[in-house]
Design a protein around this motif. Structure first.
Motif, PDB file in Angstrom:
ATOM      1  N   GLN A 213       0.834  -1.213   0.000  1.00  0.00           N
ATOM      2  CA  GLN A 213       0.000   0.000   0.000  1.00  0.00           C
ATOM      3  C   GLN A 213       0.865   1.259   0.000  1.00  0.00           C
ATOM      4  OE1 GLN A 213      -2.956   0.096   3.113  1.00  0.00           O
ATOM      5  NE2 GLN A 213      -3.530   2.220   2.702  1.00  0.00           N
ATOM      6  N   ILE A 214       1.916   1.283   0.835  1.00  0.00           N
ATOM      7  CA  ILE A 214       2.828   2.436   0.862  1.00  0.00           C
ATOM      8  C   ILE A 214       3.478   2.624  -0.508  1.00  0.00           C
ATOM      9  CG2 ILE A 214       5.042   3.255   1.752  1.00  0.00           C
ATOM     10  CD1 ILE A 214       3.107   3.800   3.800  1.00  0.00           C
ATOM     11  N   CYS A 215       3.913   1.521  -1.111  1.00  0.00           N
ATOM     12  CA  CYS A 215       4.543   1.594  -2.439  1.00  0.00           C
ATOM     13  C   CYS A 215       3.583   2.209  -3.461  1.00  0.00           C
ATOM     14  CB  CYS A 215       4.963   0.204  -2.906  1.00  0.00           C
ATOM     15  SG  CYS A 215       6.322  -0.514  -1.971  1.00  0.00           S
ATOM     16  N   LYS A 216       2.337   1.787  -3.408  1.00  0.00           N
ATOM     17  CA  LYS A 216       1.335   2.251  -4.375  1.00  0.00           C
ATOM     18  C   LYS A 216       0.991   3.724  -4.149  1.00  0.00           C
ATOM     19  CE  LYS A 216      -3.354   1.250  -6.022  1.00  0.00           C
ATOM     20  NZ  LYS A 216      -4.551   0.379  -5.849  1.00  0.00           N
ATOM     21  N   GLU A 217       0.773   4.105  -2.897  1.00  0.00           N
ATOM     22  CA  GLU A 217       0.330   5.468  -2.593  1.00  0.00           C
ATOM     23  C   GLU A 217       1.453   6.500  -2.735  1.00  0.00           C
ATOM     24  OE1 GLU A 217      -1.324   5.437   1.307  1.00  0.00           O
ATOM     25  OE2 GLU A 217      -3.201   4.466   0.696  1.00  0.00           O
ATOM     26  N   SER A 218       2.693   6.086  -2.447  1.00  0.00           N
ATOM     27  CA  SER A 218       3.795   7.045  -2.387  1.00  0.00           C
ATOM     28  C   SER A 218       4.836   6.874  -3.478  1.00  0.00           C
ATOM     29  CB  SER A 218       4.478   6.957  -1.014  1.00  0.00           C
ATOM     30  OG  SER A 218       3.547   7.115   0.025  1.00  0.00           O
ATOM     31  N   SER A 219       4.601   5.904  -4.374  1.00  0.00           N
ATOM     32  CA  SER A 219       5.540   5.640  -5.474  1.00  0.00           C
ATOM     33  C   SER A 219       6.939   5.331  -4.958  1.00  0.00           C
ATOM     34  CB  SER A 219       5.591   6.840  -6.438  1.00  0.00           C
ATOM     35  OG  SER A 219       4.316   7.081  -6.995  1.00  0.00           O
ATOM     36  N   LEU A 220       6.998   4.554  -3.861  1.00  0.00           N
ATOM     37  CA  LEU A 220       8.276   4.119  -3.311  1.00  0.00           C
ATOM     38  C   LEU A 220       8.555   2.675  -3.719  1.00  0.00           C
ATOM     39  CD1 LEU A 220       8.059   5.475   0.361  1.00  0.00           C
ATOM     40  CD2 LEU A 220       9.337   6.452  -1.541  1.00  0.00           C
ATOM     41  N   SER A 221       9.812   2.312  -3.758  1.00  0.00           N
ATOM     42  CA  SER A 221      10.178   0.923  -4.034  1.00  0.00           C
ATOM     43  C   SER A 221       9.941   0.084  -2.782  1.00  0.00           C
ATOM     44  CB  SER A 221      11.643   0.826  -4.445  1.00  0.00           C
ATOM     45  OG  SER A 221      12.484   1.110  -3.340  1.00  0.00           O
ATOM     46  N   ARG A 222       9.794  -1.214  -2.981  1.00  0.00           N
ATOM     47  CA  ARG A 222       9.593  -2.114  -1.840  1.00  0.00           C
ATOM     48  C   ARG A 222      10.828  -2.095  -0.922  1.00  0.00           C
ATOM     49  NH1 ARG A 222       5.655  -5.888  -1.817  1.00  0.00           N
ATOM     50  NH2 ARG A 222       6.986  -7.431  -0.772  1.00  0.00           N
ATOM     51  N   ASP A 223      12.004  -2.010  -1.528  1.00  0.00           N
ATOM     52  CA  ASP A 223      13.227  -1.974  -0.725  1.00  0.00           C
ATOM     53  C   ASP A 223      13.250  -0.770   0.211  1.00  0.00           C
ATOM     54  OD1 ASP A 223      14.169  -4.277  -1.826  1.00  0.00           O
ATOM     55  OD2 ASP A 223      15.552  -3.313  -3.235  1.00  0.00           O
ATOM     56  N   THR A 224      12.772   0.388  -0.304  1.00  0.00           N
ATOM     57  CA  THR A 224      12.759   1.604   0.507  1.00  0.00           C
ATOM     58  C   THR A 224      11.813   1.454   1.693  1.00  0.00           C
ATOM     59  OG1 THR A 224      13.302   3.023  -1.368  1.00  0.00           O
ATOM     60  CG2 THR A 224      12.231   4.075   0.504  1.00  0.00           C
ATOM     61  N   VAL A 225      10.626   0.922   1.451  1.00  0.00           N
ATOM     62  CA  VAL A 225       9.645   0.754   2.523  1.00  0.00           C
ATOM     63  C   VAL A 225      10.119  -0.291   3.530  1.00  0.00           C
ATOM     64  CG1 VAL A 225       7.259   0.191   3.104  1.00  0.00           C
ATOM     65  CG2 VAL A 225       7.767   1.420   0.985  1.00  0.00           C
ATOM     66  N   PHE A 226      10.664  -1.409   3.021  1.00  0.00           N
ATOM     67  CA  PHE A 226      11.181  -2.432   3.934  1.00  0.00           C
ATOM     68  C   PHE A 226      12.303  -1.870   4.807  1.00  0.00           C
ATOM     69  CE2 PHE A 226       9.402  -6.018   1.297  1.00  0.00           C
ATOM     70  CZ  PHE A 226       8.681  -6.598   2.336  1.00  0.00           C
TER      71      PHE A 226
END
Length: 332
Positions: A45-58
């Motif tokens: 959800q964070i990746c989708k809403e904020s256009s972040l990569s999964r690595d960044t969110v993890f």
């Protein structure tokens, strides 16, 4: 369950995106927008809403887990584990009056706020190193600045909304909050309130030793006061030449010089408040008892501590001057 938390990347920020996410979660916890047990958005959800990569969110969530702010449960996701807010407190040195400020600050904070206390001792390299290592780890930064050309650049790394400069409003960037004392006009006004007692001495001496970091603006206002009221005065810079004589009144900004003053009173059988006089800067718990009381010029460090705590709790921008006053005791 839908999360209360929503994150938007700030493209103008100099901070890395993962750090922005970490700070955003910490800020939400600090402001009570997220509470213990509340869920965070999933990585997807964070990746989708904020256009972040999964690595960044993890990476951001891993950092928050390492700090104990969040936990993860299989098939449930991430949730807030504790509501402790960490605050960075950076003092110059730990003297008796700083202990009053620190104690008042702690007493005014809820248990959910933890303080990391550091000291710079006016060493610019230590100042820079400790600030650099603290970036991104705290929701609020409380810093005692000092008069050095590199200070402003170093603290510019901290977002102004998170920074509070205390005690001395110097080298702070625009938009930064401050809670400080006035070392100029407040000194003049304090001396003016004790004018009649000051006049009973033959000369008024400001001992400003080379080892002090007390603001030099105080010299200007001391000399202006004496000039305006035609008081015989001088400013002494060489501590080694300190030689107390009957009829002299001293303004002292260091407790080290106060100890020397009292030593010479004993050696020369001079009575403070009769033969010689002293006004000491900064109230401490013991000065009201030493030699039946040492006259002080001081700001209210207890009030300053309470106001600093208010900034930490509310996050509201402030620019507050804590008044200083002369407290007359036997030594004058």
């Amino acid at each position: 369950m839908e999360s209360k938390f929503h994150f938007t990347v700030n493209p103008q920020s100099n901070q890395l995106k993962f750090q922005q996410l970490v700070d955003s979660v910490n800020d939400a916890v600090s402001k009570n927008l997220l509470q213990v047990g509340d869920t965070l958005p999933s990585v997807n959800q964070i990746c989708k809403e904020s256009s972040l990569s999964r690595d960044t969110v993890f990476k951001a969530y891993a950092e928050l887990k390492n700090r104990g702010v969040i936990e993860s449960v299989p098939n449930r996701g991430y949730f807030i584990a504790k509501a402790v807010t960490k605050v960075f407190l950076f003092l110059d040195t730990f003297k008796a009056y700083k202990e009053v400020l620190y104690g008042s600050f702690l007493d005014s904070l809820p248990e959910t706020i933890a303080i990391d206390l550091h000291f710079h001792h006016y060493n610019i390299d230590d100042f820079e190193k400790i600030i650099k290592e603290s970036i991104g780890k705290y929701t609020k930064y409380i810093i005692m600045n000092f008069d050095h050309e590199r200070v402003a650049e170093i603290i510019s790394q901290i977002p102004p909304s998170k920074l509070l400069v205390i005690d001395w409003d110097v080298n702070s960037q625009e938009g930064t909050s401050s809670i400080h004392q006035d070392f100029g006009q407040a000194l003049y006004d304090s001396l003016e309130s004790g004018l009649e007692l000051i006049r009973k001495y033959e000369s008024f001496i400001y001992l400003y030793p080379s080892f002090t970091y007390h603001p030099k603006i105080s010299i200007i206002y001391f000399e202006k006061f004496c000039s305006d009221y035609k008081i015989n005065y001088r400013t002494m810079y060489d501590f080694k030449k300190f030689d107390l004589q009957k009829g002299e009144l001293y303004l002292l900004v260091s407790d080290r010089t106060l100890a020397k003053f009292l030593d010479q009173c004993e050696q020369k059988n001079l009575v403070p408040g009769q033969d010689v006089g002293v006004i000491s800067y900064n109230e401490t718990p013991m000065k009201k008892y030493v030699k039946e009381g040492i006259t002080v010029i001081s700001t209210d460090f207890q009030l300053m501590g309470k106001k600093i705590a208010e900034f930490v709790i509310t996050g509201e921008k402030t620019n507050l001057v804590i008044p200083s006053k002369l407290t007359i005791r036997k030594s004058l």
